[in-house]
Scaffold this active site. Sequence first.
Site, PDB file in Angstrom:
ATOM      1  N   LEU B  52       0.791  -1.351  -0.020  1.00 10.15           N
ATOM      2  CA  LEU B  52       0.131   0.040  -0.023  1.00 10.15           C
ATOM      3  C   LEU B  52       0.771   1.325   0.202  1.00 10.15           C
ATOM      4  CD1 LEU B  52      -3.049  -0.721   2.567  1.00 10.15           C
ATOM      5  CD2 LEU B  52      -2.737  -1.580   0.212  1.00 10.15           C
ATOM      6  N   ASP B  53       0.352   2.266  -0.923  1.00  9.93           N
ATOM      7  CA  ASP B  53       1.608   3.416  -0.687  1.00  9.93           C
ATOM      8  C   ASP B  53       0.583   4.358   0.005  1.00  9.93           C
ATOM      9  OD1 ASP B  53      -0.825   4.409  -2.078  1.00  9.93           O
ATOM     10  OD2 ASP B  53       0.086   4.588  -3.984  1.00  9.93           O
ATOM     11  N   SER B  54       1.314   5.842   0.052  1.00 11.51           N
ATOM     12  CA  SER B  54       0.813   6.463   1.046  1.00 11.51           C
ATOM     13  C   SER B  54      -0.632   6.761   0.587  1.00 11.51           C
ATOM     14  CB  SER B  54       1.296   7.871   1.128  1.00 11.51           C
ATOM     15  OG  SER B  54       2.892   7.445   1.277  1.00 11.51           O
ATOM     16  N   ALA B  56      -3.075   5.046  -0.683  1.00  7.29           N
ATOM     17  CA  ALA B  56      -3.904   3.841  -0.192  1.00  7.29           C
ATOM     18  C   ALA B  56      -3.927   3.946   1.305  1.00  7.29           C
ATOM     19  CB  ALA B  56      -3.239   2.744  -0.957  1.00  7.29           C
ATOM     20  N   ILE B  57      -2.698   4.220   2.000  1.00  2.00           N
ATOM     21  CA  ILE B  57      -3.014   4.113   3.504  1.00  2.00           C
ATOM     22  C   ILE B  57      -4.033   5.319   4.057  1.00  2.00           C
ATOM     23  CG2 ILE B  57      -1.674   4.877   5.570  1.00  2.00           C
ATOM     24  CD1 ILE B  57      -0.991   2.107   4.757  1.00  2.00           C
TER      25      ILE B  57
END
Lengths: 517, 116
Positions: B52-54, B56-57
């Site tokens: 998960l990238d930022s 998505a977080i």
Amino acid sequence: MIFAEKLEQTIQNAVPGVDHMTDGQFTVYYGELPEILRKINAFLNEGLKELQGQSSTQEAPCIAFECPNSVTGALTLFALLQQGQTVVLLPPSEADEQASALRPIPRFCAFRLSIRKAPSDATHQWLHQPASFLRLESHPDYVPAPEAETPAGALAPTLSPARLMLRTSGSMGASKLVVHDQDTLMRNALNCVEKYHFTREDRAIIPVPIAHMYGMGAELLPAILSGASIDILDRTNLLKYLDRERIFRPTIAFVTPGLCEMLLKGFRTVRTGYKVIVTSGQRISDGLLEAFDAKVGGCLVNQYGSSELGATAACDPGDPLELKMSTVGHPFPGVTLTLGAPPVVGEDRAENGAEADEGELHCRHPYGFLGYVDETGTWLYQAPPQGWYATKDLARRLPGGLLQVFDRAGNSVNRRGYLVALADVEKQLERLLGVEPVQVVRAGIETAQGQPLAAFCVSDQEPRPSGASLRERCKGELPPWAIPDAFYVLDTLPLLTTGKVDRQKLMMMAANPTLEG
Amino acid sequence: MSTTPTGNSALTNTASSTIDRLKLIISHQLDIKVDQTEIDSDVSLLEDGLGLDSIAIVELVSLLEENFGLKFEEEDLSMEPFASVRTLANYIDSMAQEQGKAQGLGEGLSAQEAQA
């Protein structure tokens, strides 16, 4: 040797137990630097001697150093610079152990130096054992750089005195290396110290790659030269940044528009601890700049720079928001600019004010690059001392000398994950198709595959070649992502009253192909 | 209070069912391509695991706030809770308990006040 001298000062002035460099895993206080750097250099010298014994000896061997964003990476870079070792600085190959996954290094590099990742349970002692974290190998395909055989003095030696080279992010595959003299590079970094007021009390967080000019030249080097503490982040994500920010309490940060966007989502309270946050890389949208600037207490500035010239212009943190949104401020100390065609040598139009207020930006940077070499170490271009560098950016000069740079982002687009500079595609097409000029413009809106492109050219051939046949000729010659999706052959290119090609009209034609003709 | 039912159900959830709800949210509501059954409870949500990238977080955090009726403060945005689905589930459970307790306490007080 400016670096070695300034580093000595940093070590002398360091407050024990306070001034440090960290990456979350390791922390090194500046008082420890002499011992660690001595160990790294001893390891390197021994390794080089041993490896060189096997092959032919060379006076100034060049090392390709793959530098990760870690304390061990930064320490090794400092050790190399302290010794005045000529290096090609590269981002690390991804895989740690697989030789097949290693990125190719320039042919003229006799050695490859890379950093092993520390096991998660490694203790501080790891930093004192360079043999555990450094990997030095001879380059199997090494071919020495050719000696400059042109008339005496015409070409400077490529590898000495101490050089630092960086690969440019060429969008066409064939890359070239930007050559810097290490002392000049340090003066460039000292310019940043002055501009952003780096001091020993500062804490600089580095969430951008230190193997690139921006992270290294504008933040890492200024920080260590001024004695500021350093926190290096690898593969920055929002949660990691917030965690480290809580512990490190940075006063200086260098980010990109992408990082601004990311941090904006995580910063739920206004930051008051920052003195300056610098963004660069590509043009930042006004909305994002305004929103992020508000979140960081108004200390965001946009820096204009390049791998060739380093930091070139920037606003001051205290400048009004309108100024920070519309301009990149004033040029750095010593930098002169001119718009339009550069002045003839001997004349200095920049001084007498008779030049245009708008046009292609040319810079004369006292601490800029020496030139480009190719992968064999042959000069492709040598920047004349005090010469003008064509940035290929369009700019405008506002009253008071403020610089407005625009159209930079408009010149490159994303194609299947590759950043493609339209000017590069145009140049390659002109070469390949033997027609001039070729204009490449955006064609409609971006899709999942990236930005569609259209190429326009004029041909006097009979019969006129079809667009499809031109496109066919590019296949296999250019990377697929660099080949425009449609080609149009026109009788003439539409022109503006200024005589320049009307790119807006071309974009309209590309978006609505039926308008053609 | 409209959030009370979710708050209460979060309170009664065991960690393992929170894990299942989390997996469902990640696989169905988050804009990433992963099957619910393919998510290992102990794999990292970040770069070395689900990746998960930022963006998505941040998306996940608002989904968690919606689904569990919780409020993530900035100090909750940290690597540790997001180390794996399991750690995040535990974190959510303890958050739900704390925030539920605060809420319950508030209700209790008002009930007492009503009695008084």
